[in-house]
Design an enzyme around this catalytic site. Sequence first.
Site, PDB file in Angstrom:
ATOM      1  N   LYS B  27       0.839  -1.202   0.000  1.00  0.00           N
ATOM      2  CA  LYS B  27       0.000   0.000   0.000  1.00  0.00           C
ATOM      3  C   LYS B  27       0.874   1.252   0.000  1.00  0.00           C
ATOM      4  CE  LYS B  27      -4.056   1.515   2.603  1.00  0.00           C
ATOM      5  NZ  LYS B  27      -4.939   0.759   1.715  1.00  0.00           N
ATOM      6  N   ARG B  97      -3.318   2.837   8.753  1.00  0.00           N
ATOM      7  CA  ARG B  97      -3.628   1.551   8.100  1.00  0.00           C
ATOM      8  C   ARG B  97      -2.383   0.677   8.029  1.00  0.00           C
ATOM      9  NH1 ARG B  97      -7.074   4.938   4.756  1.00  0.00           N
ATOM     10  NH2 ARG B  97      -9.147   3.990   4.567  1.00  0.00           N
ATOM     11  N   GLY B 106      -8.009  -7.798   5.144  1.00  0.00           N
ATOM     12  CA  GLY B 106      -8.886  -7.938   6.304  1.00  0.00           C
ATOM     13  C   GLY B 106      -8.233  -8.577   7.504  1.00  0.00           C
ATOM     14  N   MET B 108      -5.480  -7.441   9.228  1.00  0.00           N
ATOM     15  CA  MET B 108      -4.939  -6.543  10.249  1.00  0.00           C
ATOM     16  C   MET B 108      -5.866  -5.348  10.455  1.00  0.00           C
ATOM     17  SD  MET B 108      -0.876  -6.809   9.573  1.00  0.00           S
ATOM     18  CE  MET B 108      -0.999  -6.605   7.817  1.00  0.00           C
ATOM     19  N   ARG B 351      -3.388  -1.202  -6.828  1.00  0.00           N
ATOM     20  CA  ARG B 351      -2.594  -2.432  -6.701  1.00  0.00           C
ATOM     21  C   ARG B 351      -2.952  -3.352  -7.863  1.00  0.00           C
ATOM     22  NH1 ARG B 351      -5.711  -4.749  -1.348  1.00  0.00           N
ATOM     23  NH2 ARG B 351      -7.790  -4.752  -2.243  1.00  0.00           N
ATOM     24  N   HIS B 473      -6.687 -42.101  -4.772  1.00  0.00           N
ATOM     25  CA  HIS B 473      -6.870 -42.712  -6.091  1.00  0.00           C
ATOM     26  C   HIS B 473      -7.851 -41.898  -6.924  1.00  0.00           C
ATOM     27  CE1 HIS B 473      -8.776 -45.578  -8.913  1.00  0.00           C
ATOM     28  NE2 HIS B 473      -7.520 -45.944  -9.102  1.00  0.00           N
ATOM     29  N   ARG B 595       2.041 -46.638 -17.433  1.00  0.00           N
ATOM     30  CA  ARG B 595       1.918 -47.692 -16.425  1.00  0.00           C
ATOM     31  C   ARG B 595       1.289 -48.912 -17.059  1.00  0.00           C
ATOM     32  NH1 ARG B 595      -0.109 -42.918 -12.820  1.00  0.00           N
ATOM     33  NH2 ARG B 595      -0.987 -42.604 -14.859  1.00  0.00           N
ATOM     34  N   ARG B 651       6.881 -48.261 -18.011  1.00  0.00           N
ATOM     35  CA  ARG B 651       7.329 -48.839 -16.744  1.00  0.00           C
ATOM     36  C   ARG B 651       6.885 -50.291 -16.664  1.00  0.00           C
ATOM     37  NH1 ARG B 651       5.057 -46.368 -11.228  1.00  0.00           N
ATOM     38  NH2 ARG B 651       3.196 -47.465 -11.859  1.00  0.00           N
ATOM     39  N   GLU B 778      12.864 -43.757  -6.763  1.00  0.00           N
ATOM     40  CA  GLU B 778      11.661 -43.515  -5.986  1.00  0.00           C
ATOM     41  C   GLU B 778      11.754 -44.025  -4.563  1.00  0.00           C
ATOM     42  OE1 GLU B 778       8.219 -45.473  -7.706  1.00  0.00           O
ATOM     43  OE2 GLU B 778       9.438 -47.066  -8.558  1.00  0.00           O
ATOM     44  N   SER B 797      14.175 -41.422 -13.762  1.00  0.00           N
ATOM     45  CA  SER B 797      12.923 -40.677 -13.626  1.00  0.00           C
ATOM     46  C   SER B 797      12.533 -40.724 -12.152  1.00  0.00           C
ATOM     47  CB  SER B 797      11.839 -41.304 -14.496  1.00  0.00           C
ATOM     48  OG  SER B 797      10.639 -40.595 -14.329  1.00  0.00           O
ATOM     49  N   GLY B 799      10.358 -40.882  -9.187  1.00  0.00           N
ATOM     50  CA  GLY B 799       8.977 -41.208  -8.831  1.00  0.00           C
ATOM     51  C   GLY B 799       8.701 -40.533  -7.495  1.00  0.00           C
ATOM     52  N   THR B 800       8.268 -39.306  -7.580  1.00  0.00           N
ATOM     53  CA  THR B 800       8.207 -38.506  -6.358  1.00  0.00           C
ATOM     54  C   THR B 800       7.056 -38.902  -5.441  1.00  0.00           C
ATOM     55  OG1 THR B 800       7.122 -36.815  -7.683  1.00  0.00           O
ATOM     56  CG2 THR B 800       9.455 -36.523  -7.214  1.00  0.00           C
ATOM     57  N   ASN B 801       6.067 -39.619  -5.955  1.00  0.00           N
ATOM     58  CA  ASN B 801       5.007 -40.071  -5.048  1.00  0.00           C
ATOM     59  C   ASN B 801       5.592 -41.019  -4.000  1.00  0.00           C
ATOM     60  OD1 ASN B 801       3.314 -38.703  -6.736  1.00  0.00           O
ATOM     61  ND2 ASN B 801       2.371 -40.504  -7.639  1.00  0.00           N
ATOM     62  N   ASP B 802       6.217 -42.076  -4.485  1.00  0.00           N
ATOM     63  CA  ASP B 802       6.787 -43.042  -3.542  1.00  0.00           C
ATOM     64  C   ASP B 802       7.968 -42.449  -2.789  1.00  0.00           C
ATOM     65  OD1 ASP B 802       4.900 -44.828  -4.157  1.00  0.00           O
ATOM     66  OD2 ASP B 802       6.190 -46.285  -5.131  1.00  0.00           O
ATOM     67  N   CYS B 864       8.299 -38.180 -12.818  1.00  0.00           N
ATOM     68  CA  CYS B 864       7.016 -38.660 -13.323  1.00  0.00           C
ATOM     69  C   CYS B 864       6.014 -38.878 -12.205  1.00  0.00           C
ATOM     70  CB  CYS B 864       7.199 -39.926 -14.136  1.00  0.00           C
ATOM     71  SG  CYS B 864       7.767 -41.321 -13.171  1.00  0.00           S
ATOM     72  N   TYR B 884      13.228 -33.131 -18.114  1.00  0.00           N
ATOM     73  CA  TYR B 884      11.787 -33.050 -18.364  1.00  0.00           C
ATOM     74  C   TYR B 884      10.987 -33.323 -17.100  1.00  0.00           C
ATOM     75  CZ  TYR B 884      11.656 -38.178 -18.351  1.00  0.00           C
ATOM     76  OH  TYR B 884      11.745 -39.499 -17.979  1.00  0.00           O
TER      77      TYR B 884
END
Lengths: 907, 907
Positions: B27, B97, B106, B108, B351, B473, B595, B651, B778, B797, B799-802, B864, B884
């Site tokens: 502000k 202000r 809203g 503060m 703003r 899932h 898969r 895979r 993974e 690759s 496997g960021t889930n596992d 992936c 990638y």
Amino acid sequence: MAKKYVYFFGDGKAEGNKDMKNLLGGKGANLAEMTNLNIPVPAGFTILTEVCTEYYKNNEKYPEGLIEQVKENLKKVEKCMNARFGDPTNPLLVSVRSGARVSMPGMMDTVLNIGLNDRSIKGLINQTKNEKFAYDSYRRFIQMYGDVVLGIEHNKFEKILEKARKRKNVRHEKDLDVEDLKEIVLEYKELVKKETGSPFPDDPEDQLWGAIGAVFKSWNNKRAINYRKINNIPDDWGTAVNVQAMVYGNMGNDSATGVAFTRDPATGESRFYGEFLLNAQGEDVVAGIRTPLPINLVSKKVDSELSLEEMMPEVYRELEGIRNKLEKHYKDLQDIEFTIQKGKLWMLQTRSGKRTGFAALRIAVEMVEEGLIDEKTAITRVEPQHIIHLLAPVFDPREKEKALKEGRFLAKGLNAGPGAASGKIVFNPDRAEILNGKGEKVILVRIETSPEDIHGMKAAEGILTSRGGMTSHAALVARGMGKSCVVGCSDLDINYDEKIVTVNNKILKEGDYISIDGTTGEVIDGKILTKDSEILQVLIKKTMKEEDSKIYQQFKKFFTWVDKYRTMKIRTNADTPEDASNALVFGAEGIGLCRTEHMFFDEDRIDTMREMILAENTEGRKKALSKLLPMQREDFIKIFRVMNGLPVTIRTLDPPLHEFLPHKDVEIEKLAQKTGVPFETLKSKVESLKEANPMLGHRGCRLGIVYPEITEMQAQAIFEAAVAVKKEGVKVIPEVMIPLVGDVKELKKQKEIVVRKAEEIMKRENEKIDYLVGTMIEIPRAALTADKIAEEAEFFSFGTNDLTQTTFGISRDDAAHFLPFYMREGLLKNDPFETLDFEGVGQLLKLGVERGRKTKNNLKIGICGEHGGDPETVKFCFRIGLNYVSCSPFRVPVARLAAAQENIVEK
Amino acid sequence: MAKKYVYFFGDGKAEGNKDMKNLLGGKGANLAEMTNLNIPVPAGFTILTEVCTEYYKNNEKYPEGLIEQVKENLKKVEKCMNARFGDPTNPLLVSVRSGARVSMPGMMDTVLNIGLNDRSIKGLINQTKNEKFAYDSYRRFIQMYGDVVLGIEHNKFEKILEKARKRKNVRHEKDLDVEDLKEIVLEYKELVKKETGSPFPDDPEDQLWGAIGAVFKSWNNKRAINYRKINNIPDDWGTAVNVQAMVYGNMGNDSATGVAFTRDPATGESRFYGEFLLNAQGEDVVAGIRTPLPINLVSKKVDSELSLEEMMPEVYRELEGIRNKLEKHYKDLQDIEFTIQKGKLWMLQTRSGKRTGFAALRIAVEMVEEGLIDEKTAITRVEPQHIIHLLAPVFDPREKEKALKEGRFLAKGLNAGPGAASGKIVFNPDRAEILNGKGEKVILVRIETSPEDIHGMKAAEGILTSRGGMTSHAALVARGMGKSCVVGCSDLDINYDEKIVTVNNKILKEGDYISIDGTTGEVIDGKILTKDSEILQVLIKKTMKEEDSKIYQQFKKFFTWVDKYRTMKIRTNADTPEDASNALVFGAEGIGLCRTEHMFFDEDRIDTMREMILAENTEGRKKALSKLLPMQREDFIKIFRVMNGLPVTIRTLDPPLHEFLPHKDVEIEKLAQKTGVPFETLKSKVESLKEANPMLGHRGCRLGIVYPEITEMQAQAIFEAAVAVKKEGVKVIPEVMIPLVGDVKELKKQKEIVVRKAEEIMKRENEKIDYLVGTMIEIPRAALTADKIAEEAEFFSFGTNDLTQTTFGISRDDAAHFLPFYMREGLLKNDPFETLDFEGVGQLLKLGVERGRKTKNNLKIGICGEHGGDPETVKFCFRIGLNYVSCSPFRVPVARLAAAQENIVEK
């Protein structure tokens, strides 16, 4: 000039020595050493292990210069032995033997009697005046060479031999005469020609190189490769080849062959101990067809036996002199092989002797007392594994032998908890307790065990399961209790309903006797007498006095040395005052892991625990917790008293809550009746708490975060107990440990609760307690962010069980589907739940230590997984700078020894 | 000299500017900027954010020099505004202000009308000739100050006001007269004295410092702390405080107050858009009691409304001028606040304006076309999240509004798959398929979904579940399919048996209409008309022509820019030719994860799969696999055709085998009848495959290692398919990916099989296929030993889930028990299964990249996991040098944009 590939030994002078095992192999190095010691060793030479490595690198070709060097050395041997290779009048015969850096017994090939052919045999007859002996040697040679070098099936030779026996109608070939043997030699040669398309090589040089090649090739036979995998021997070490003049123990009754130990390898007693066969070759001793005789009077068991000492007193005295020389020189128990050829003694091998735990301890202690070795050396002479044997109960050896002879062997499982146990089969833990109460000895036989079976496990002599691996619940708990345990014995088909177990078509009922040997994994039908280990009798059972047990006295002395050279502390994992007090007598210097959850499984507590879990709200939970509080407090009071003056690390509640709930409808119904909560409500609560992957679920500090009142109650119990015992004059050092922390914020939140409660109670009671709040590092994220976690943590303790599970992505409970396969196939060297995976999980430990200490220079760091009792892991922990390891009470001495050994190695 | 803590703005000159947001707050920086632009801004000054930080560091004390600097600057304001603070004839009134670096709407506090007391009010009356206005301002001031600064409950003031209204019998305080207001002021003051024990502060300086203190304190009120937690705003940023001369829009019908956007924030159309209230204060607009009027003719919706353009044409023209000036200056959509005091226009705020996805795209594209911004800037102006909105179907806004007014709102769940959907409730996936076949639109309502429900999910317009989180899932599959999806809507009580769902006592039956908004998580009773997004209509559904959709054309244009500035490749996770072809139109540059297991769940295949699993030996397994082979081959042929010229990463089988087996007795019985295998045998096989922690069980490459014939069949299918399509002229680039590798030996074993099969088939078919064999990283151990794994791997690759599950030790399926709690309590900033945990899991990614490339310099590395579609994660992946990311088809444009943005940031 070509590199030196061949080292000579003979006539009191050798080019190598005992410290050159990497180059000469164990056998070659010791042959050289003995030669230098002026011990009579048939002359010979060793082709270096390097040659094996180059041979394989180079498409199975020998390096340049080797052939010439072998030729030169063979000449030297001829000179020493005063005979010539292939000579028709005075032939030199040689043996070709493998010899790797470490012993790989029976894995590689050997060829004897090289140099024999139709011409040189005449010389042999001439030398020995023994035609039968000569032809027997010739026959043996062709057979061995045909098998090992030419790859002709062994039993094709055996058939010819059998035919000759039948012809002659005798049972053994020693009863054949010279003509028979000549005939056999001819038939053997025909067989070779038929099988290989070429006549049997009669040029001694060709024979020699054929044998050398065969030995090198045997380094990569299947057996050898497998053996190396199992024993972690690198493939590129290679084997040396020893070519040595033959000597014969089968030249008549003035010849003999034998093996001996410089001390008794079973008891460690300092007496020359060994066996021999008159008129025999080394292979006859191994074959076990004839019963060997004792080498001396003290080894005699039966009066009618004649010992070597009696038969050839002079040779025996020479042998005894060599024994003394070797022991003084090597300063360790030696396992020796000798041959007496026509009254002349020849030494063929000396090496460090394998020994039992009892022998290892006794020899180590006595050799220090004799001034042969110093304390440090003594410490390295006892393997940590030996200590486990020393503590385990044992079968009476005669009884066991009898049982096996009677065909009572049933199956073999995994040797999960060492020691022998015998008792009545019981399938139900309650029943085990009842029978035990009546003084019956029982073996608890289960498909697998769970925390609810613990009272039954306690009551049993031993535990036998059909499922689970070395770190299954049964194995872990049994080891913790020091109980005999065989797990994963998949041949057992256990039927709880009918109370029978079927094994290979044999049916055993509840109440039948069964015996298990947790040191070997054997399961045997019927009862076998067992005995407690003496050390246990003195230390734990107090059924024997210290002064009556020599082994205990040596144990005690040995461990004063161990502790002198040890810097890393050894703590114990103990959940009960009994565990704690057992651990203390084994030398524990604190509790590294006190699991509070086990305290909730007692029958009078689990209902209150369930009330807490089933509560609708915080109010209800607090009410139940307030009932648990005095029980927990009492637990801690008792443990603190036992551990007076030593730190006690208490872990807050860890397992998922559903572990405390019943899962079967009948049990839920029972609980419904007990609590008045409707069955449907209970059932749906049980369902809602079920988890897909409980190991990764709502447990550890995640419980205390969502239900802070649990941590609050536990902190209150800990500090009220601490204050109470302090008022009794007990020195109390509580360390509160928060499990499964993945982010410093979790620790911070839980620590706030603990500190608040501690301060509150100390203020109220006007007592000051020195305490720490720390965390387990048991998931990878904790190790990775250890620098941040150390901002809040006052100590770290690596929970390597869970850290191994998460780092590998392997559930210990499910690993049985593939881990055994992995180990068999060499995909894994060790079970990572037994010996820490240094390469992967070990990195996270190192990282955790580095980062934790980056934030807090002197951060106290320990380990409290089951790995803490594994010697290799203990050594690793020392190397990465941990302050302590914590293990089950019975592993404490093992860990003490391993820690001291690594200290010594480092210096 | 004290540091400069206060920055002045007024009379066309300001000490700050728009680039000083860190110091002045958003502000303050923009007030300064507008002042410098010669836009009429009431004079004032900004106290720096630093002061707030120091205030908290220093036990709530102000830094030295602040008081003097405020005094000096207040003098400057007096000079500019030609009035004096507290003056009884010509008083200056000010507002105080908050203003943080980023807007915290809203959260503060604000205090207006500071400087009023019993003396200065006379001046105000004198200035305005409006006694009622003056007393109304006085009343408002005391109430606001009493509430915000003195902490007196708001409704205590409201009660006094209500009493006055009752006395006067009027409905609104604007109908009270001066005498009433005077009375109220007196009563307010009494209230203050009673509540605080002191009289209302009438010294203007005290008032000012009270207000400043209150604003600083409000930085740490609960709401603000929570807001910061949720929005990842660091606590130590602090807020600035803006003290500014008051201007009034409520001085009569020549006064007004309003808000406006320089373009339409909903559509992005370039027209001045805004609303105002005549004779009102800013807070009245916010309160929403009076309906605001349009600022100009083009904004008019109803003819009867009078616009500002019509009422005050000159002021409007000035405002429009300012709009043009601000847009040209800021080169972005501005959200502005203004007040007209007695015909004079004052600007109170400007703003960057919030906008819909549609507006973001249009504004970005049109501003480039207008030459206002360049392409790179345009790319940064569209948030990746906006793209998701652009692709989602939407409710007809009028229909939705109607439904909400009718009280048809049912519940709110997690907004798992964006877009609106409406249809008949169906509980069973088969039934969903049947009804869909009849042309019915259905919403699949499930407690949770499993792979066996996929056909029903495909057939449904949207999916609604009562359990599960953002990565359940249902959520994963729905996002992959681009379906509307609301999950974890725990207010739903679903009863499959009775086919009803109960929600807050309302019962809905199968066949009843229900509507879900996956963008907001709303669940609404009954039918609401929805429309496909235009972009989808053009690209996927082909129900609209490119030239008919302006938004599509802009989308297309925008993405040519995006791809121009993007270097990281974007691939897709696709298991079917349909997924693959959808992903292609969204710009996917290959398949990063295909898969194979999903292919086995089709009804005609699962039986063969089960036959394979139930086989007693390798023989039996091979027989079943040979039946699966042609099916798999056909799958791959179709996918390869679609992906002509692009790489396809396949895979090998990953899930534990028990996932393919039935678990309920009825289903097992059915299978028993089908296969002829006895029920008991089947049942015991199912039991034996059960796992305690299936996520960490016998799955991934552990299957292919124990059953190499499975990998063999899959490799055969892949390479036979590759050869087949190559013969058709398709360019095929298969990349075979081995899952769940933890040690290089596993990869080596699996790779051997793949390479052997590939070579075999290529030789047989006389075709050469370029292919790679790589691995998923993974589990933590894989990342830790990536240097060794890279010796065998031709690509990685992540496997960021596992990897997230194992690094955190958290099972995604069970996280619902505690993760929501963690997020609420600020223990976790983000759901680590949605946005990658850079601090922990991210370390393993970095380590994996470093170590992998240490071994293989140019190793291709991608990701992936589901994270590949999360913009923040995509940016992280770019930063650590991945080649990638691969994500679900509908996330491909999102990932493209995020990747381009990070490219631009880096430069």
